[in-house]
Design a protein around this motif. Sequence first.
Motif, PDB file in Angstrom:
ATOM      1  N   SER A  22      70.226  38.472  67.716  1.00 49.38           N
ATOM      2  CA  SER A  22      69.896  37.045  67.685  1.00 49.38           C
ATOM      3  C   SER A  22      70.700  36.350  66.597  1.00 49.38           C
ATOM      4  CB  SER A  22      68.395  36.857  67.435  1.00 49.38           C
ATOM      5  OG  SER A  22      68.044  37.420  66.184  1.00 49.38           O
ATOM      6  N   GLU A  23      70.874  35.058  66.789  1.00 47.08           N
ATOM      7  CA  GLU A  23      71.649  34.260  65.822  1.00 47.08           C
ATOM      8  C   GLU A  23      70.910  34.200  64.485  1.00 47.08           C
ATOM      9  OE1 GLU A  23      73.785  30.584  67.115  1.00 47.08           O
ATOM     10  OE2 GLU A  23      72.270  29.631  65.835  1.00 47.08           O
ATOM     11  N   PRO A  24      71.613  34.441  63.367  1.00 48.43           N
ATOM     12  CA  PRO A  24      70.953  34.373  62.047  1.00 48.43           C
ATOM     13  C   PRO A  24      70.408  32.964  61.785  1.00 48.43           C
ATOM     14  CG  PRO A  24      73.109  35.416  61.876  1.00 48.43           C
ATOM     15  CD  PRO A  24      73.035  34.806  63.236  1.00 48.43           C
ATOM     16  N   ARG A  25      69.471  32.917  60.857  1.00 49.45           N
ATOM     17  CA  ARG A  25      68.868  31.627  60.535  1.00 49.45           C
ATOM     18  C   ARG A  25      68.962  31.407  59.020  1.00 49.45           C
ATOM     19  NH1 ARG A  25      63.679  29.938  59.213  1.00 49.45           N
ATOM     20  NH2 ARG A  25      62.825  32.042  59.587  1.00 49.45           N
ATOM     21  N   LEU A  26      69.499  30.254  58.657  1.00 50.82           N
ATOM     22  CA  LEU A  26      69.603  29.893  57.249  1.00 50.82           C
ATOM     23  C   LEU A  26      68.272  29.349  56.741  1.00 50.82           C
ATOM     24  CD1 LEU A  26      73.081  28.103  57.200  1.00 50.82           C
ATOM     25  CD2 LEU A  26      72.519  30.268  56.098  1.00 50.82           C
ATOM     26  N   GLY A  27      67.966  29.658  55.470  1.00 54.05           N
ATOM     27  CA  GLY A  27      66.717  29.169  54.887  1.00 54.05           C
ATOM     28  C   GLY A  27      66.923  27.891  54.095  1.00 54.05           C
ATOM     29  N   GLU A  28      66.593  27.951  52.806  1.00 54.84           N
ATOM     30  CA  GLU A  28      66.702  26.762  51.959  1.00 54.84           C
ATOM     31  C   GLU A  28      67.780  26.953  50.904  1.00 54.84           C
ATOM     32  OE1 GLU A  28      62.999  25.772  50.232  1.00 54.84           O
ATOM     33  OE2 GLU A  28      62.030  25.213  52.133  1.00 54.84           O
ATOM     34  N   LEU A  29      68.375  25.834  50.488  1.00 55.90           N
ATOM     35  CA  LEU A  29      69.396  25.813  49.435  1.00 55.90           C
ATOM     36  C   LEU A  29      68.834  25.069  48.229  1.00 55.90           C
ATOM     37  CD1 LEU A  29      72.388  26.332  48.550  1.00 55.90           C
ATOM     38  CD2 LEU A  29      72.904  24.065  49.483  1.00 55.90           C
ATOM     39  N   THR A  30      68.897  25.700  47.047  1.00 55.08           N
ATOM     40  CA  THR A  30      68.397  25.056  45.825  1.00 55.08           C
ATOM     41  C   THR A  30      69.466  25.124  44.744  1.00 55.08           C
ATOM     42  OG1 THR A  30      67.398  27.117  45.050  1.00 55.08           O
ATOM     43  CG2 THR A  30      65.990  25.628  46.310  1.00 55.08           C
ATOM     44  N   HIS A  85      77.161  13.394  36.696  1.00 61.05           N
ATOM     45  CA  HIS A  85      77.642  12.935  38.007  1.00 61.05           C
ATOM     46  C   HIS A  85      76.753  13.515  39.108  1.00 61.05           C
ATOM     47  CE1 HIS A  85      80.702  11.178  40.625  1.00 61.05           C
ATOM     48  NE2 HIS A  85      80.552  12.240  41.396  1.00 61.05           N
ATOM     49  N   PRO A  86      76.378  12.687  40.119  1.00 65.53           N
ATOM     50  CA  PRO A  86      75.567  13.210  41.221  1.00 65.53           C
ATOM     51  C   PRO A  86      76.449  13.937  42.252  1.00 65.53           C
ATOM     52  CG  PRO A  86      75.903  10.850  41.490  1.00 65.53           C
ATOM     53  CD  PRO A  86      76.550  11.228  40.188  1.00 65.53           C
ATOM     54  N   TYR A  87      75.974  15.064  42.752  1.00 69.28           N
ATOM     55  CA  TYR A  87      76.692  15.845  43.754  1.00 69.28           C
ATOM     56  C   TYR A  87      75.752  16.208  44.899  1.00 69.28           C
ATOM     57  CZ  TYR A  87      80.514  16.575  40.414  1.00 69.28           C
ATOM     58  OH  TYR A  87      81.555  16.399  39.540  1.00 69.28           O
ATOM     59  N   ARG A  88      76.335  16.310  46.104  1.00 70.49           N
ATOM     60  CA  ARG A  88      75.608  16.832  47.267  1.00 70.49           C
ATOM     61  C   ARG A  88      76.365  18.070  47.747  1.00 70.49           C
ATOM     62  NH1 ARG A  88      71.718  15.372  50.677  1.00 70.49           N
ATOM     63  NH2 ARG A  88      71.706  16.202  52.800  1.00 70.49           N
ATOM     64  N   PHE A  89      75.647  19.177  47.835  1.00 67.17           N
ATOM     65  CA  PHE A  89      76.247  20.441  48.228  1.00 67.17           C
ATOM     66  C   PHE A  89      75.745  20.811  49.626  1.00 67.17           C
ATOM     67  CE2 PHE A  89      75.934  20.449  43.623  1.00 67.17           C
ATOM     68  CZ  PHE A  89      77.238  20.750  43.253  1.00 67.17           C
ATOM     69  N   PRO A 102      74.757  22.730  58.399  1.00 68.97           N
ATOM     70  CA  PRO A 102      74.564  23.169  57.005  1.00 68.97           C
ATOM     71  C   PRO A 102      73.122  23.027  56.529  1.00 68.97           C
ATOM     72  CG  PRO A 102      75.303  20.916  57.006  1.00 68.97           C
ATOM     73  CD  PRO A 102      75.222  21.333  58.454  1.00 68.97           C
ATOM     74  N   ILE A 103      72.850  23.690  55.393  1.00 72.82           N
ATOM     75  CA  ILE A 103      71.676  23.371  54.589  1.00 72.82           C
ATOM     76  C   ILE A 103      72.191  22.724  53.307  1.00 72.82           C
ATOM     77  CG2 ILE A 103      70.137  25.119  55.541  1.00 72.82           C
ATOM     78  CD1 ILE A 103      70.868  26.967  53.260  1.00 72.82           C
ATOM     79  N   SER A 104      71.442  21.766  52.777  1.00 68.84           N
ATOM     80  CA  SER A 104      71.987  20.916  51.715  1.00 68.84           C
ATOM     81  C   SER A 104      71.017  20.786  50.550  1.00 68.84           C
ATOM     82  CB  SER A 104      72.303  19.510  52.261  1.00 68.84           C
ATOM     83  OG  SER A 104      73.187  19.594  53.363  1.00 68.84           O
ATOM     84  N   THR A 105      71.571  20.387  49.401  1.00 70.91           N
ATOM     85  CA  THR A 105      70.780  20.059  48.218  1.00 70.91           C
ATOM     86  C   THR A 105      71.570  19.111  47.339  1.00 70.91           C
ATOM     87  OG1 THR A 105      69.437  20.974  46.419  1.00 70.91           O
ATOM     88  CG2 THR A 105      71.595  21.934  46.721  1.00 70.91           C
ATOM     89  N   ASP A 106      70.857  18.325  46.520  1.00 70.37           N
ATOM     90  CA  ASP A 106      71.476  17.375  45.592  1.00 70.37           C
ATOM     91  C   ASP A 106      71.236  17.834  44.166  1.00 70.37           C
ATOM     92  OD1 ASP A 106      72.376  15.464  47.567  1.00 70.37           O
ATOM     93  OD2 ASP A 106      70.262  14.963  47.848  1.00 70.37           O
ATOM     94  N   ALA A 107      72.164  17.481  43.271  1.00 70.34           N
ATOM     95  CA  ALA A 107      72.027  17.807  41.851  1.00 70.34           C
ATOM     96  C   ALA A 107      72.850  16.818  41.048  1.00 70.34           C
ATOM     97  CB  ALA A 107      72.482  19.240  41.549  1.00 70.34           C
ATOM     98  N   VAL A 108      72.395  16.548  39.840  1.00 71.89           N
ATOM     99  CA  VAL A 108      73.126  15.691  38.901  1.00 71.89           C
ATOM    100  C   VAL A 108      73.457  16.544  37.682  1.00 71.89           C
ATOM    101  CG1 VAL A 108      73.087  13.612  37.473  1.00 71.89           C
ATOM    102  CG2 VAL A 108      71.926  13.625  39.699  1.00 71.89           C
ATOM    103  N   THR A 109      74.723  16.633  37.350  1.00 72.46           N
ATOM    104  CA  THR A 109      75.135  17.434  36.193  1.00 72.46           C
ATOM    105  C   THR A 109      74.609  16.803  34.900  1.00 72.46           C
ATOM    106  OG1 THR A 109      77.236  16.234  36.250  1.00 72.46           O
ATOM    107  CG2 THR A 109      77.192  18.449  37.198  1.00 72.46           C
TER     108      THR A 109
END
Length: 298
Positions: A22-30, A85-89, A102-109
């Motif tokens: 079966s196709e793999p499944r991505l979880g969460e990105l932190t 700086h704000p980033y979206r990964f 994709p799975i995504s998350t935001d962060a500010v350095t």
Amino acid sequence: PSEEPPSEEPPSVEPPSEEPPSEPRLGELTASHVTPHSVQLEWSVPEGTLDSFTVQYRDAQGQPQVVPVDGGSRTVTVPGLSPSHPYRFDLYGVWKQKHLGPISTDAVTGESGCGPFPYPVEPEEEPPSEPRLGELTASHVTPDSVQLEWSVPEGTLDSFMVQYRDAQGQLQVVPVDGGSRTVTVPGLSPSHPYRFDLYGVWKQTHLGPISTDAVTGERCLCPHCTLCVAAAVEPEKEPSSQPRLGELTASHVSPDSVQLEWSVPEGTLDSFTVQYKDAQGQPQVVPVDGGSRTVTVR
């Protein structure tokens, strides 16, 4: 004739076919361990396995950046970021040449110079505690001067400052270096009450004041008083000629003091008096004994 029964062929049995994975499944990105110049990303894969991963983001100039990651990893640190700086990964999974996600998350350095840091650092030393002023006392009081003494029970100070008002009510300031614990305030008026306030200067902060009161002594006119003359002299048999003053020069000039030097080519003098006007235009007087040829005006 009897017919032979038709021979039955055994049914062909196909080997059971394996089900396609079966196709793999991505979880969460932190995002964790955020510093001014890097962000650590972590993710999960609840089902299946992936061949590799790809992290995509845009840098501070808006240019797309790609960080490849092997399939066995579940964390990666993205370096070379800009502070504050704000980033979206976006994280993609690669499986059989197919991109999942994709799975995504935001962060500010963090701000420049701030932590936390991804490497161990030595614990910072505690900042020195604020110094504490002790007591201020007045001693060696004369008709025109008072010696002040003080203590600093805790810590060290960069400098001190004595403030008082002269006989005309004008505020006067006497700067003192941080290593001193005593200072003589000259140029005072006889029989006059004074209040002295001492401030400590520490890291451009004024501490205090601590204060003390003193009354200067009376001006005595007795010809043999030890407060007025250095020593009694025998009367001269012949009248002495009038002394003659020489030249006055200024040397060792600093931002808050001037050293004066002079000569007396002929005769001797009982005492000297230096007069000048301060920055506020108020006249100031500095008495000097007759044996001196130099004085520092502070």
